[in-house]
Design a protein around this motif. Structure first.
Motif, PDB file in Angstrom:
ATOM      1  N   ILE A  43     -71.493  85.363 -11.398  1.00 57.95           N
ATOM      2  CA  ILE A  43     -71.459  85.076 -12.823  1.00 57.95           C
ATOM      3  C   ILE A  43     -71.713  86.381 -13.561  1.00 57.95           C
ATOM      4  O   ILE A  43     -72.364  87.293 -13.030  1.00 57.95           O
ATOM      5  N   GLY A  44     -71.180  86.498 -14.773  1.00 58.79           N
ATOM      6  CA  GLY A  44     -71.396  87.717 -15.518  1.00 58.79           C
ATOM      7  C   GLY A  44     -71.016  87.572 -16.967  1.00 58.79           C
ATOM      8  O   GLY A  44     -70.654  86.490 -17.441  1.00 58.79           O
ATOM      9  N   TYR A  45     -71.088  88.690 -17.684  1.00 58.24           N
ATOM     10  CA  TYR A  45     -70.729  88.696 -19.100  1.00 58.24           C
ATOM     11  C   TYR A  45     -69.857  89.906 -19.375  1.00 58.24           C
ATOM     12  O   TYR A  45     -70.198  91.037 -19.010  1.00 58.24           O
ATOM     13  N   GLN A  46     -68.714  89.666 -20.021  1.00 57.41           N
ATOM     14  CA  GLN A  46     -67.773  90.716 -20.381  1.00 57.41           C
ATOM     15  C   GLN A  46     -67.877  91.018 -21.874  1.00 57.41           C
ATOM     16  O   GLN A  46     -67.792  90.115 -22.707  1.00 57.41           O
ATOM     17  N   ILE A  47     -68.053  92.300 -22.208  1.00 55.90           N
ATOM     18  CA  ILE A  47     -68.083  92.750 -23.593  1.00 55.90           C
ATOM     19  C   ILE A  47     -66.693  93.261 -23.957  1.00 55.90           C
ATOM     20  O   ILE A  47     -65.990  93.834 -23.130  1.00 55.90           O
ATOM     21  N   THR A  48     -66.269  93.050 -25.206  1.00 55.59           N
ATOM     22  CA  THR A  48     -64.915  93.404 -25.627  1.00 55.59           C
ATOM     23  C   THR A  48     -64.573  94.858 -25.338  1.00 55.59           C
ATOM     24  O   THR A  48     -63.441  95.187 -25.002  1.00 55.59           O
ATOM     25  N   SER A  49     -65.523  95.747 -25.450  1.00 56.49           N
ATOM     26  CA  SER A  49     -65.278  97.175 -25.250  1.00 56.49           C
ATOM     27  C   SER A  49     -64.829  97.505 -23.835  1.00 56.49           C
ATOM     28  O   SER A  49     -64.326  98.599 -23.573  1.00 56.49           O
ATOM     29  N   GLY A  50     -65.004  96.588 -22.888  1.00 57.77           N
ATOM     30  CA  GLY A  50     -64.658  96.839 -21.498  1.00 57.77           C
ATOM     31  C   GLY A  50     -65.853  96.832 -20.570  1.00 57.77           C
ATOM     32  O   GLY A  50     -65.704  96.759 -19.343  1.00 57.77           O
ATOM     33  N   LEU A  51     -67.058  96.915 -21.123  1.00 54.40           N
ATOM     34  CA  LEU A  51     -68.270  96.904 -20.315  1.00 54.40           C
ATOM     35  C   LEU A  51     -68.578  95.488 -19.840  1.00 54.40           C
ATOM     36  O   LEU A  51     -68.454  94.529 -20.593  1.00 54.40           O
ATOM     37  N   SER A  52     -68.988  95.347 -18.579  1.00 53.22           N
ATOM     38  CA  SER A  52     -69.359  94.039 -18.035  1.00 53.22           C
ATOM     39  C   SER A  52     -70.624  94.155 -17.198  1.00 53.22           C
ATOM     40  O   SER A  52     -70.880  95.184 -16.567  1.00 53.22           O
ATOM     41  N   LEU A  53     -71.395  93.094 -17.188  1.00 52.69           N
ATOM     42  CA  LEU A  53     -72.593  92.973 -16.360  1.00 52.69           C
ATOM     43  C   LEU A  53     -72.412  91.756 -15.470  1.00 52.69           C
ATOM     44  O   LEU A  53     -71.990  90.696 -15.944  1.00 52.69           O
ATOM     45  N   GLY A  54     -72.720  91.893 -14.183  1.00 47.84           N
ATOM     46  CA  GLY A  54     -72.481  90.787 -13.277  1.00 47.84           C
ATOM     47  C   GLY A  54     -73.550  90.640 -12.213  1.00 47.84           C
ATOM     48  O   GLY A  54     -74.218  91.612 -11.827  1.00 47.84           O
ATOM     49  N   PHE A  55     -73.708  89.416 -11.748  1.00 40.57           N
ATOM     50  CA  PHE A  55     -74.603  89.087 -10.640  1.00 40.57           C
ATOM     51  C   PHE A  55     -73.807  88.233  -9.655  1.00 40.57           C
ATOM     52  O   PHE A  55     -73.189  87.245 -10.057  1.00 40.57           O
ATOM     53  N   ARG A  56     -73.793  88.630  -8.388  1.00 40.52           N
ATOM     54  CA  ARG A  56     -73.031  87.870  -7.397  1.00 40.52           C
ATOM     55  C   ARG A  56     -73.769  87.797  -6.066  1.00 40.52           C
ATOM     56  O   ARG A  56     -74.679  88.588  -5.791  1.00 40.52           O
ATOM     57  N   TYR A  57     -73.349  86.825  -5.264  1.00 42.67           N
ATOM     58  CA  TYR A  57     -73.890  86.671  -3.915  1.00 42.67           C
ATOM     59  C   TYR A  57     -72.738  86.757  -2.928  1.00 42.67           C
ATOM     60  O   TYR A  57     -71.677  86.169  -3.144  1.00 42.67           O
ATOM     61  N   THR A  58     -72.965  87.499  -1.843  1.00 39.97           N
ATOM     62  CA  THR A  58     -71.978  87.633  -0.778  1.00 39.97           C
ATOM     63  C   THR A  58     -72.594  87.158   0.530  1.00 39.97           C
ATOM     64  O   THR A  58     -73.648  87.658   0.941  1.00 39.97           O
ATOM     65  N   GLY A  59     -71.949  86.201   1.174  1.00 36.97           N
ATOM     66  CA  GLY A  59     -72.408  85.693   2.467  1.00 36.97           C
ATOM     67  C   GLY A  59     -71.306  85.804   3.504  1.00 36.97           C
ATOM     68  O   GLY A  59     -70.169  85.392   3.262  1.00 36.97           O
ATOM     69  N   ASP A  60     -71.621  86.381   4.659  1.00 35.11           N
ATOM     70  CA  ASP A  60     -70.611  86.588   5.703  1.00 35.11           C
ATOM     71  C   ASP A  60     -70.419  85.346   6.560  1.00 35.11           C
ATOM     72  O   ASP A  60     -71.384  84.676   6.942  1.00 35.11           O
ATOM     73  N   PHE A  61     -69.158  85.067   6.884  1.00 39.49           N
ATOM     74  CA  PHE A  61     -68.834  84.069   7.899  1.00 39.49           C
ATOM     75  C   PHE A  61     -68.975  84.672   9.296  1.00 39.49           C
ATOM     76  O   PHE A  61     -69.449  84.034  10.229  1.00 39.49           O
TER      77      PHE A  61
END
Length: 224
Positions: A163-181
């Motif tokens: 999930i994250g937030y995109q600012i119109t200027s092009g800047l974005s902040l995000g938080f994600r989870y990665t789990g391996d199979f």
């Protein structure tokens, strides 16, 4: 070098098919990884810090939906306190991968390029380096570059959600989870130094998977 060229070629191929789409963007991103191992033999294993950095593209496929392929260098691994029963000893392993996620992104904002977004998709990872580190006491340290990765899976499949937030200027902040199979270590073969450490010294590779929380900052160029 081949491990780097292949992911870049995959990204170029995906982007090349998207030129007919409107709003295509290219960007850079980087951030902080909080990594550990999960799985059957993950008891006693703790988190370690790392980083990720790389390139991405984003192109629209429908209203509020876009596809975002990425190529990232990402540090993963794990840490063990009280290694081999010694309360003053800590063991860490740092695993460096080239991650290639291909994410479907849902943009919730009504304004083009601005608002919250959700992302989900598969990821292929290619192991490029592994490094072991042992710290004993407060001042005595010993580092070992473990280049023998014969008992490790070089190509790993995973899932990514964020999930994250995109600012119109092009800047974005995000938080994600990665789990391996795919498991970190191959099964049914003798363990290397790191494998023995996590398996409790029984000479067999542990059943563990990479598990990573990622905090990322990105900047996109181009598009509408």
């Amino acid at each position: 070098m081949k491990k780097v060229i292949l992911p870049l070629a995959l990204l170029a191929g995906i982007v090349g098919t998207a030129h007919a789409q409107t709003g295509i963007k290219f960007g850079v991103k980087g951030g902080y990884n909080l990594a550990t191992f999960s799985g059957t033999d993950s008891h006693g294993i703790e988190y370690k810090s790392g980083f990720s950095a790389g390139l991405y593209s984003n192109f629209g496929v429908a209203d509020n939906f876009s596809v975002q392929p990425e190529v990232l260098f990402s540090q993963k691994g794990a840490s063990i306190d009280n290694f081999e029963g010694l309360p003053t000893t800590r063991f860490k392993t740092t695993l460096s991968y080239i991650d290639v996620p291909v994410l479907l992104r849902y943009n919730t904002g009504k304004t083009e390029g601005k608002g919250f977004f959700l992302e989900l998709g598969p990821q292929a990872s290619f192991l490029v380096r592994n490094r072991d580190f042992t710290q004993t006491g407060n001042t005595s340290t010993q580092s070992t570059d473990n280049t023998n990765s014969a008992d490790m899976n070089k190509t790993v499949l995973a899932y990514v959600g964020g999930i994250g937030y995109q600012i119109t200027s092009g800047l974005s902040l995000g938080f994600r989870y990665t789990g391996d199979f795919t498991q970190v270590y191959k099964q049914g073969v003798s363990a290397n130094y790191a494998g023995q450490a996590y398996a409790g010294g029984n000479g067999q590779n542990p059943s563990v998977h990479n598990s990573v929380f990622q905090f990322q900052v990105g900047y996109a160029f181009g598009g509408k």
